[in-house]
Scaffold this motif. Structure first.
Motif, PDB file in Angstrom:
ATOM      1  N   ARG A   1       0.854  -1.188   0.000  1.00 51.43           N
ATOM      2  CA  ARG A   1       0.000   0.000   0.000  1.00 51.43           C
ATOM      3  C   ARG A   1       0.888   1.236   0.000  1.00 51.43           C
ATOM      4  NH1 ARG A   1      -3.353   0.198   4.968  1.00 51.43           N
ATOM      5  NH2 ARG A   1      -1.438  -0.635   5.886  1.00 51.43           N
TER       6      ARG A   1
ATOM      7  N   THR B   1       5.603   4.420   1.531  1.00 47.29           N
ATOM      8  CA  THR B   1       5.166   3.065   1.862  1.00 47.29           C
ATOM      9  C   THR B   1       5.546   2.774   3.303  1.00 47.29           C
ATOM     10  OG1 THR B   1       7.236   2.055   1.103  1.00 47.29           O
ATOM     11  CG2 THR B   1       5.479   2.315  -0.542  1.00 47.29           C
TER      12      THR B   1
ATOM     13  N   LEU C   1      -1.093   4.223   6.844  1.00 47.35           N
ATOM     14  CA  LEU C   1      -0.741   2.900   6.323  1.00 47.35           C
ATOM     15  C   LEU C   1      -0.840   1.816   7.398  1.00 47.35           C
ATOM     16  CD1 LEU C   1       2.327   3.854   4.117  1.00 47.35           C
ATOM     17  CD2 LEU C   1       0.128   2.986   3.297  1.00 47.35           C
TER      18      LEU C   1
ATOM     19  N   ALA D   1      -4.410   1.598  -2.804  1.00 47.68           N
ATOM     20  CA  ALA D   1      -4.338   0.156  -2.559  1.00 47.68           C
ATOM     21  C   ALA D   1      -3.535  -0.531  -3.657  1.00 47.68           C
ATOM     22  CB  ALA D   1      -5.750  -0.423  -2.508  1.00 47.68           C
TER      23      ALA D   1
END
Length: 380
Positions: free
Chosen positions: A20, A44, A69, A105
């Motif tokens: 993600r 990330t 995240l 996503a």
């Protein structure tokens, strides 16, 4: 004019690896800020690429993105955080930076595939993202002058957004802004005009200066084609943006180079240098044509070119000595110092070409357009 699009490949790579990601974009800049509107980074769980300005601003941006995240924060798919740099972060810039965070996503995104294609072909595009807590999924539309990809999940909104995006493309604008459009209640959009620049650089010669220059160019969004006849003299490891080419017919590289390329001739042979510059002067579409050497070397080459019928105008296109147009008196002959000065000349030439293109496209809309001013215009 700012150029961009390097974050596209970083995002695509992260998603392809099943990660993600959060796209962080400087959506609006007021006053003094460390980066321009449109600066973007991809975050990330374990890494980030790009920058929105460094310092406390970037530290906070990373924290917010990683909270999203890891699930410790549950924001909408796209949300805005406003940072008064002096009051909130203690940064001396003193301006206000509004950052847009978009959670992505690891799945196929039509707009991202199209953006990657635009970057490969240096096609300007507009990324439009709907900012709304009512939407659980990212709502993003990519617009070029003749096509669209993705969706904003509202046909009326899309029609207005596409018109605005194409007006900005036609006006030569670059950068990001926050816009509000009336669509069953005000809808806020992040609209980011991206003008990818392939930035092709041909470096002829893998000697000390060539090696140093390729290393310096690794810090820029350049696509480097590094060319020499001597295969054994290339290092075992080269920067990710550099392609090694071993060729006994280097003049062919000149003929096949893309339009608007930057060319730096640094070979071990005066005869080869002359042949490459001779071939290069057969074209007039370079953005930079540099030759390593002293003023004496330039004078010697000019005499030979004049004997071949070259004009003063043609010869003026050759930068030699290189690394002396930056306005800074660098006298060092260290390869690294020369490389830094040459890279500065290349960046200056790139920016000058972009400014010239922008000036020729008509008056640009104001970068980082003010939300309320746009609302007033739309409602009057």
């Amino acid at each position: 004019m700012s150029t961009g699009g390097n974050w596209i490949s970083d995002l695509a790579g992260a998603l392809a690896a099943g990660q993600r990601a959060v796209i962080v974009t400087l959506a609006h800049a007021a006053g003094s800020t460390p980066r321009e509107a449109g600066a973007t980074m991809v975050v990330t769980d374990a890494a980030f690429q790009g920058s929105v300005g460094g310092g406390h601003l970037e530290f906070e941006a990373l924290r917010i993105a990683r909270d999203a995240l890891t699930g410790t924060a549950a924001p909408a798919s796209t949300w805005i955080v406003r940072f008064p740099l002096a009051a909130r972060l203690g940064q001396c810039c003193g301006g206000v930076a509004s950052l847009a965070f978009t959670a992505i996503a690891p799945e196929r995104h039509a707009w991202l595939d199209a953006a990657a294609a635009c970057v490969r072909t240096s096609t300007p595009f507009v990324r439009i993202t709907r900012v709304s807590g009512a939407h659980d999924r990212p709502s993003t539309l990519l617009v070029t002058l003749d096509d669209t990809h993705g969706s904003l999940d509202d046909s009326t909104l899309e029609s207005a957004a596409i018109g605005e995006a194409r007006a900005r493309l036609a006006a030569g604008q670059a950068g990001a802004g926050l816009l509000e459009l009336p669509a069953g209640g005000d809808t806020t959009l992040l609209i980011d005009v991206v003008r990818p620049d392939a930035f092709p650089v041909l470096v002829f010669g893998n000697g000390h200066v060539g090696r140093a220059l390729v290393q310096v160019l690794a810090a820029l969004p350049a696509h480097v084609r590094w060319i020499d006849t001597r295969e054994a003299d290339f290092p075992a490891q080269v920067p990710a943006n550099a392609e090694v080419v071993v060729s006994d017919a280097m003049e062919e590289e000149i003929a096949q180079a893309p339009q608007g390329a930057f060319v730096v001739v640094l070979t071990h042979s005066h005869a080869l240098d002359f042949a490459l510059i001779d071939a290069a002067l057969g074209r007039d579409d370079w953005r930079y044509l540099g030759l390593i050497g002293s003023r004496a070397k330039r004078a010697q080459f000019e005499r030979r070119f004049v004997a071949r019928g070259m004009t003063a105008g043609q010869l003026a296109r050759v930068t030699c000595p290189i690394g002396m147009r930056s306005g800074i008196a660098i006298r060092s002959k260290e390869p690294g110092a020369i490389a830094i000065a040459v890279a500065a000349e290349i960046v200056a030439a790139r920016d000058a070409a972009a400014a010239k293109t922008q000036a020729g496209s008509g008056p640009a809309l104001r970068r980082g357009a003010d939300v309320h001013a746009f609302r007033k215009k739309k409602r009057s």
